[in-house]
Motif scaffolding. Sequence first.
Motif, PDB file in Angstrom:
ATOM      1  N   THR A  14       0.943  -1.303   0.033  1.00 25.64           N
ATOM      2  CA  THR A  14       0.059  -0.024  -0.025  1.00 25.64           C
ATOM      3  C   THR A  14       0.996   1.194  -0.100  1.00 25.64           C
ATOM      4  O   THR A  14       0.286   2.353  -0.152  1.00 25.64           O
ATOM      5  CB  THR A  14      -0.848  -0.009   1.293  1.00 25.64           C
ATOM      6  N   GLN A  19       3.293   0.533  -4.533  1.00 26.45           N
ATOM      7  CA  GLN A  19       2.411   0.702  -5.651  1.00 26.45           C
ATOM      8  C   GLN A  19       3.210   0.683  -6.726  1.00 26.45           C
ATOM      9  O   GLN A  19       2.712   0.248  -8.003  1.00 26.45           O
ATOM     10  CB  GLN A  19       1.765   1.973  -5.300  1.00 26.45           C
ATOM     11  N   ARG A  42      -2.451  -2.391  10.021  1.00 21.26           N
ATOM     12  CA  ARG A  42      -3.337  -1.334   9.737  1.00 21.26           C
ATOM     13  C   ARG A  42      -3.880  -1.423   8.431  1.00 21.26           C
ATOM     14  O   ARG A  42      -4.959  -1.020   8.189  1.00 21.26           O
ATOM     15  CB  ARG A  42      -2.508  -0.240  10.140  1.00 21.26           C
ATOM     16  N   SER A  43      -3.106  -2.073   7.582  1.00 19.84           N
ATOM     17  CA  SER A  43      -3.648  -2.073   6.112  1.00 19.84           C
ATOM     18  C   SER A  43      -4.187  -3.223   5.736  1.00 19.84           C
ATOM     19  O   SER A  43      -4.873  -3.278   4.549  1.00 19.84           O
ATOM     20  CB  SER A  43      -2.406  -1.604   5.101  1.00 19.84           C
ATOM     21  N   GLY A  45      -6.923  -5.706   4.606  1.00 25.39           N
ATOM     22  CA  GLY A  45      -8.148  -5.799   4.570  1.00 25.39           C
ATOM     23  C   GLY A  45      -8.413  -4.819   3.408  1.00 25.39           C
ATOM     24  O   GLY A  45      -9.515  -4.695   2.589  1.00 25.39           O
ATOM     25  N   LYS A  46      -7.447  -3.708   3.051  1.00 22.30           N
ATOM     26  CA  LYS A  46      -7.384  -2.682   2.122  1.00 22.30           C
ATOM     27  C   LYS A  46      -7.331  -3.594   0.823  1.00 22.30           C
ATOM     28  O   LYS A  46      -6.913  -4.702   0.671  1.00 22.30           O
ATOM     29  CB  LYS A  46      -6.372  -1.837   2.392  1.00 22.30           C
ATOM     30  N   THR A  47      -7.703  -2.935  -0.513  1.00 20.03           N
ATOM     31  CA  THR A  47      -7.574  -3.501  -1.758  1.00 20.03           C
ATOM     32  C   THR A  47      -6.662  -2.599  -2.656  1.00 20.03           C
ATOM     33  O   THR A  47      -6.830  -1.431  -2.312  1.00 20.03           O
ATOM     34  CB  THR A  47      -8.923  -3.499  -2.250  1.00 20.03           C
ATOM     35  N   VAL A  48      -5.845  -3.162  -3.176  1.00 17.51           N
ATOM     36  CA  VAL A  48      -4.825  -2.743  -4.279  1.00 17.51           C
ATOM     37  C   VAL A  48      -5.308  -3.030  -5.620  1.00 17.51           C
ATOM     38  O   VAL A  48      -5.522  -4.359  -5.586  1.00 17.51           O
ATOM     39  CB  VAL A  48      -3.578  -2.817  -3.900  1.00 17.51           C
ATOM     40  N   THR A  56      -6.991  -8.042  -2.283  1.00 20.07           N
ATOM     41  CA  THR A  56      -7.165  -7.875  -1.060  1.00 20.07           C
ATOM     42  C   THR A  56      -5.998  -7.762  -0.295  1.00 20.07           C
ATOM     43  O   THR A  56      -5.151  -8.855  -0.444  1.00 20.07           O
ATOM     44  CB  THR A  56      -8.158  -8.800  -0.183  1.00 20.07           C
ATOM     45  N   VAL A  57      -5.275  -6.808   0.465  1.00 17.69           N
ATOM     46  CA  VAL A  57      -4.180  -6.975   1.236  1.00 17.69           C
ATOM     47  C   VAL A  57      -3.970  -7.652   2.644  1.00 17.69           C
ATOM     48  O   VAL A  57      -5.110  -7.267   3.247  1.00 17.69           O
ATOM     49  CB  VAL A  57      -3.713  -5.441   1.693  1.00 17.69           C
TER      50      VAL A  57
END
Length: 343
Positions: A14, A19, A42-43, A45-48, A56-57
């Motif tokens: 992330t 990136q 902390r990150s 569940g985020k997506t990239v 999904t990260v």
Amino acid sequence: MKKSTFHVAVVGATGAVGQQILHLLAERNFPLASLKCLASSRSAGKTVMFKGEPITVEEATPESFEGVDIALFSAGGSVSKILAPEAVKRGAVVIDNTNAFRMNPDVPLVVPEINMDIIGDKPGIIANPNCSTIQMVVALKPLYDKYGISRIIVSTYQAVSGAGSQAIEELLDQSRAVLEGREPECNILPVGKLDKHYQIAFNAIPQIDVFQDNGFTLEEMKMVNETKKIMGDPNIAVTSTCVRIPVIYGHSESVYVELKEEFELDEVYRLLNDAPGVTVIDSPEEQKYPLATDAAGKLDVFVGRIRRDLNHSRGLNMWIVSDNLLKGAAWNAVQIAEHFVQR
């Protein structure tokens, strides 16, 4: 048996460098069997996005590297120190973008245009040099091979993206505040973990990373020590002053180098024009020279303002610019990964 596809993990997916790594893996059609995007809790569940698809990260843990062939790390030195050895234990080749292993004598410090041959058959961890070091040595290596180098004096003008995505946002927020007549908030630069922070908008901060006992910053000492290791020459005298400026992408460097042998400028131009990964832009009469705005988004190292020193017959001055997130980090790492795949 040689593999045709590889299981790859990107640690710090992330972040700004992560990136760019994902972008390059997609753009260059890296032979992927699978791709894991890892980051801190902390990150998670985020997506990239990768090739137009969301990924999904996941939280990076030792178990994340089961079955991984190549792990590209860009999540900070503390993370690399803990997880890179765990990845190697599970059979992965680690390409690490942090300062965690660069000066370890057992870890190769690699710039592909210079010393790819030092990577062994079972490399374990391969260290990516500091961004400001990479662009300088890419430009200086052909001169070192031809003439030898006795001394380097470098002053850097480094983009805020080298301090991460939050530093980019801080520059933009501060710029808006100053232009609107508001007091800018200063929370990140020069070093987030220190108590004192300064405005970077419309300013220059002569500190990158923390000060050492000798009065130099860690960033400056990285350039000194890494240059000697990459060149394989502990006798090169290197001194550095590193400055953060309000540019988003692209580090610029003023470099003075003393060669061991006399040189002709025409030959210097020829050597640089022929050097892999180097583009020469140098036409004073047309006001053509490398600019950070032009280097942003490009993979090469750009060199200009090449001129003989006025006081030393073997002294040479030049201006070196490169995208710090690409050749200074992500592209250098992906080049190493591509080399590993090809062999």
